[in-house]
Design an enzyme around this catalytic site. Sequence first.
Site, PDB file in Angstrom:
ATOM      1  CG  HIS A  17       7.732   5.268  14.477  1.00 30.65           C
ATOM      2  ND1 HIS A  17       8.266   3.808  14.919  1.00 30.65           N
ATOM      3  CD2 HIS A  17       6.932   5.081  13.911  1.00 30.65           C
ATOM      4  CE1 HIS A  17       7.134   3.167  14.171  1.00 30.65           C
ATOM      5  NE2 HIS A  17       6.447   3.773  13.673  1.00 30.65           N
ATOM      6  CG  LEU A  18       8.026  12.308  13.757  1.00 36.99           C
ATOM      7  CD1 LEU A  18       8.593  13.589  13.040  1.00 36.99           C
ATOM      8  CD2 LEU A  18       7.053  12.426  14.647  1.00 36.99           C
ATOM      9  N   GLY A  19       5.976   8.624  10.907  1.00 32.76           N
ATOM     10  CA  GLY A  19       5.577   8.188   9.342  1.00 32.76           C
ATOM     11  C   GLY A  19       4.089   8.399   9.511  1.00 32.76           C
ATOM     12  CB  ALA A  20       1.483   6.662  11.413  1.00 34.08           C
TER      13      ALA A  20
ATOM     14  CB  CYS B  21       9.107   5.467   5.835  1.00 37.89           C
ATOM     15  SG  CYS B  21       9.307   6.999   6.403  1.00 37.89           S
TER      16      CYS B  21
ATOM     17  CD  GLU C 242      10.901   3.102  16.297  1.00 42.11           C
ATOM     18  OE1 GLU C 242       9.872   3.269  16.982  1.00 42.11           O
ATOM     19  OE2 GLU C 242      11.218   2.655  15.223  1.00 42.11           O
TER      20      GLU C 242
ATOM     21  CG  ASP D 125       6.428  -6.992  -2.966  1.00 49.70           C
ATOM     22  OD1 ASP D 125       6.242  -8.286  -2.671  1.00 49.70           O
ATOM     23  OD2 ASP D 125       5.568  -6.115  -2.515  1.00 49.70           O
TER      24      ASP D 125
ATOM     25  CG  ASP E 281       9.641   7.863  10.628  1.00 50.09           C
ATOM     26  OD1 ASP E 281       9.938   8.597  11.415  1.00 50.09           O
ATOM     27  OD2 ASP E 281       8.367   7.342  10.639  1.00 50.09           O
TER      28      ASP E 281
ATOM     29  CE  LYS F  84      -2.275  -1.468   3.592  1.00 47.16           C
ATOM     30  NZ  LYS F  84      -1.798  -2.992   3.416  1.00 47.16           N
ATOM     31  CB  ILE F  85       3.454   2.785   2.417  1.00 47.41           C
ATOM     32  CG1 ILE F  85       2.360   2.949   3.417  1.00 47.41           C
ATOM     33  CG2 ILE F  85       4.305   3.665   2.463  1.00 47.41           C
ATOM     34  CD1 ILE F  85       2.965   2.253   4.970  1.00 47.41           C
TER      35      ILE F  85
HETATM   36  P1  NAD Z   1       1.589  -3.798   3.045  1.00 51.28           P
HETATM   37  O1  NAD Z   1       1.458  -5.075   3.498  1.00 51.28           O
HETATM   38  O2  NAD Z   1       0.748  -3.176   2.236  1.00 51.28           O
HETATM   39  O3  NAD Z   1       2.862  -3.953   2.087  1.00 51.28           O
HETATM   40  C1  NAD Z   1       3.938  -4.620   2.368  1.00 51.28           C
HETATM   41  C2  NAD Z   1       4.763  -5.033   1.131  1.00 51.28           C
HETATM   42  O4  NAD Z   1       6.075  -5.725   1.497  1.00 51.28           O
HETATM   43  C3  NAD Z   1       3.811  -6.369   0.496  1.00 51.28           C
HETATM   44  O5  NAD Z   1       3.424  -5.885  -0.962  1.00 51.28           O
HETATM   45  C4  NAD Z   1       4.751  -7.400   0.786  1.00 51.28           C
HETATM   46  O6  NAD Z   1       4.630  -8.365  -0.712  1.00 51.28           O
HETATM   47  C5  NAD Z   1       6.145  -6.930   0.717  1.00 51.28           C
HETATM   48  N1  NAD Z   1       7.110  -7.722   1.254  1.00 51.28           N
HETATM   49  C6  NAD Z   1       6.865  -8.809   2.313  1.00 51.28           C
HETATM   50  N2  NAD Z   1       8.090  -9.193   2.464  1.00 51.28           N
HETATM   51  C7  NAD Z   1       9.032  -8.797   1.495  1.00 51.28           C
HETATM   52  C8  NAD Z   1      10.227  -9.160   1.239  1.00 51.28           C
HETATM   53  N3  NAD Z   1      11.013 -10.013   1.781  1.00 51.28           N
HETATM   54  N4  NAD Z   1      11.041  -8.336   0.327  1.00 51.28           N
HETATM   55  C9  NAD Z   1      10.403  -7.511  -0.503  1.00 51.28           C
HETATM   56  N5  NAD Z   1       8.891  -7.111  -0.392  1.00 51.28           N
HETATM   57  C10 NAD Z   1       8.138  -7.775   0.762  1.00 51.28           C
HETATM   58  O7  NAD Z   1       2.082  -3.078   4.111  1.00 51.28           O
HETATM   59  P2  NAD Z   1       2.258  -1.261   4.105  1.00 51.28           P
HETATM   60  O8  NAD Z   1       1.186  -0.756   4.671  1.00 51.28           O
HETATM   61  O9  NAD Z   1       2.685  -0.612   2.591  1.00 51.28           O
HETATM   62  O10 NAD Z   1       3.371  -0.917   5.048  1.00 51.28           O
HETATM   63  C11 NAD Z   1       4.744  -1.064   4.783  1.00 51.28           C
HETATM   64  C12 NAD Z   1       5.606  -1.059   6.044  1.00 51.28           C
HETATM   65  O11 NAD Z   1       5.367   0.371   6.552  1.00 51.28           O
HETATM   66  C13 NAD Z   1       5.200  -1.760   7.290  1.00 51.28           C
HETATM   67  O12 NAD Z   1       6.578  -2.490   7.789  1.00 51.28           O
HETATM   68  C14 NAD Z   1       4.460  -1.038   8.230  1.00 51.28           C
HETATM   69  O13 NAD Z   1       4.592  -1.577   9.515  1.00 51.28           O
HETATM   70  C15 NAD Z   1       5.348   0.124   8.216  1.00 51.28           C
HETATM   71  N6  NAD Z   1       4.568   1.413   8.439  1.00 51.28           N
HETATM   72  C16 NAD Z   1       5.372   2.548   9.017  1.00 51.28           C
HETATM   73  C17 NAD Z   1       4.808   3.581   9.451  1.00 51.28           C
HETATM   74  C18 NAD Z   1       5.492   4.670  10.058  1.00 51.28           C
HETATM   75  O14 NAD Z   1       4.966   5.513  11.086  1.00 51.28           O
HETATM   76  N7  NAD Z   1       6.805   4.670   9.833  1.00 51.28           N
HETATM   77  C19 NAD Z   1       3.589   3.843   9.144  1.00 51.28           C
HETATM   78  C20 NAD Z   1       2.554   2.656   8.618  1.00 51.28           C
HETATM   79  C21 NAD Z   1       3.177   1.622   8.152  1.00 51.28           C
HETATM   80  C1  MLT Z   2       2.308   1.790  11.870  1.00 50.88           C
HETATM   81  O1  MLT Z   2       2.701   0.464  12.057  1.00 50.88           O
HETATM   82  O2  MLT Z   2       1.000   2.096  11.578  1.00 50.88           O
HETATM   83  C2  MLT Z   2       3.403   2.846  12.161  1.00 50.88           C
HETATM   84  O3  MLT Z   2       4.440   2.212  12.828  1.00 50.88           O
HETATM   85  C3  MLT Z   2       2.778   4.026  12.850  1.00 50.88           C
HETATM   86  C4  MLT Z   2       2.554   4.044  14.403  1.00 50.88           C
HETATM   87  O4  MLT Z   2       3.406   4.213  15.149  1.00 50.88           O
HETATM   88  O5  MLT Z   2       1.314   3.561  14.927  1.00 50.88           O
END
Ligand code: NAD
Ligand code: MLT
Length: 528
Positions: free
Chosen positions: A279-282, A228, A259, A169, A254, A149-150
């Site tokens: 850790h400000l991503g969200a 991130c 942490e 991926d 991030d 998604k991201i």
């Molecule tokens: P998502 O599940 O939609 O996407 C994750 C992708 O990673 C999937 O397409 C999956 O196929 C792929 N993947 C899994 N294992 C893999 C590997 N070994 N090599 C390559 N690709 C692989 O998740 P998302 O919502 O896009 O979130 C992505 C990441 O961001 C997660 O780790 C989530 O926890 C993190 N996140 C961080 C913050 C933040 O505050 N920094 C906020 C939201 C999400």
């Molecule tokens: C998450 O996985 O959604 C993020 O890391 C954001 C949070 O800190 O909640």
Amino acid sequence: MTKVLVSDPIDKAGIEILSQVAQVDQRVGLSSDELKRIIGDYEGLMIRSGTQVTSEVIQAGEKLRIIGRAGVGVDNVDVPAATQRGVLVVNSPGGNTIAAAEHTLALLLGLSRHVAQAHASTTAGGWDRKKYVGNELYKKVLGVVGLGKIGSHVAKVANAMGMEVIAYDPFISADRAQQMQVHLSELEDLFAKADYITLHLPRTSETENLVNESLLAKMKSSSRLVNCARGGIIDENALAQAINSGVIAGAALDVYANEPLSEDSPLRKVNDGLILTPHLGASTAEAQENVAIDVAEQIRDVLLGLPARSAVNIPGLSAEIMDSLKPHLQLAETLGLLASQLSGGQIQELEVRLQGEFAQHPSQPLVVASLKGLLTNALGDRINYVNASLEAKGRGIHVLEVKDEASRDFAGGSMQLITRGDKGGHSVIGAVFADGDLRITSIDEFPVNVSPSRHMLFTRHRDMPGIIGKLGSLLGEYNVNIASMQVGRRIVRGDAVMVLSIDDPIPADLLVAIHSIDGIQEAHPVTL
Ligand code: NAD
Ligand code: MLT
């Protein structure tokens, strides 16, 4: 009153929703011992990334029914321990996607134009226009690791900015990538080719320290890296070393292996080229409101006995599936409950046969519901959709699934459960009629047509004159009222089954008396 503990900062919109059904206690900053001490009072727990929900916390949460993670990653929750205890874990898979993607873009732009460093230099009295000459993102190659998604939102915006996007991926098809104007690449090739690399994958045992010294060494010395996603995916010592020694041009992080980032982290000693955010991503107002509402609604619904839409530990049981399969799940559970009471002993194998229209539905939820029914007598309230498969596995119950779409026994199809165990085997078949009515249509291969009721009695007997009368009189003697009775037989005066719906349970001495009736081979009181 139902109680929910909120142990991380959660937007007030979420608190308002929880307050509709529960007393909400907000206790941010609890130590792990304090959390273990108080969690026993709560049915629900709502967290962000700050609270570590360990297996000890879950064990101490005797009343705990649901853990809601206001965000995506559930790596701070011991999900297997929750599953084992039958505690539902829910998250908000999409509530902060845009926030995390935009923070990534901010870091990419910040890195390419040295925004943070130029700001620090200027506020310290400097005016250095030469040192902070940057690079354009336009026409550069962006390597996205994890095109979920991201990652795909970042790819979309990067494309719009004129970047060439490549991605690694292993779970995304080339067709899907092509629709996003992204070329799939191998991981090492991506690291070698990209000018900017951004990580958007989960932290798992497979991805831990994925970006290590040798992968960093593949990068161009002008390239930069953004994380991130999750800490621990990059080896932080190797990264600090790679920036300090000029192996790569820079990085923006991030998220960190631990942490908050420790004071003596090597990352704090990198001189230039590194941007760190806590850790400000969200952390946007919009995302915090989205995830709080999303997760609070799920906690509220589950506490009200309704399904959750984003359950992490009941794969395949989304709210839509729960809704569309409701009578089918109910039938599966009823047949499981019936089969376990007919079998009596230890069940070693369950065969789930889905016929006709039943076979067109996803089988996993139906198998889970059958197992829940099958184990209800043994485990009572402790068994639920979350832990049914795990509990069955733990008891060594082997599960077989057979689908036969061609079978046309009933218009809506049918479902058969066959149990095999230490006391022999049984087979029960049921169907869902057009009006949503459940019917038991066969017991041990004898055709019947009965609606399940709370108390029932099933017998195996010889089809001979007088036996039905004797049983009826005996039940009358014990003041057990018969609501309906049906006999199923395959041949005249052969073996037969009797199914009685009764208004009262069968006392133990009545059961002994039933067994002594000449011609009765088996009698099983059943409570559904
Ligand atoms: P998502 O599940 O939609 O996407 C994750 C992708 O990673 C999937 O397409 C999956 O196929 C792929 N993947 C899994 N294992 C893999 C590997 N070994 N090599 C390559 N690709 C692989 O998740 P998302 O919502 O896009 O979130 C992505 C990441 O961001 C997660 O780790 C989530 O926890 C993190 N996140 C961080 C913050 C933040 O505050 N920094 C906020 C939201 C999400
Ligand atoms: C998450 O996985 O959604 C993020 O890391 C954001 C949070 O800190 O909640």
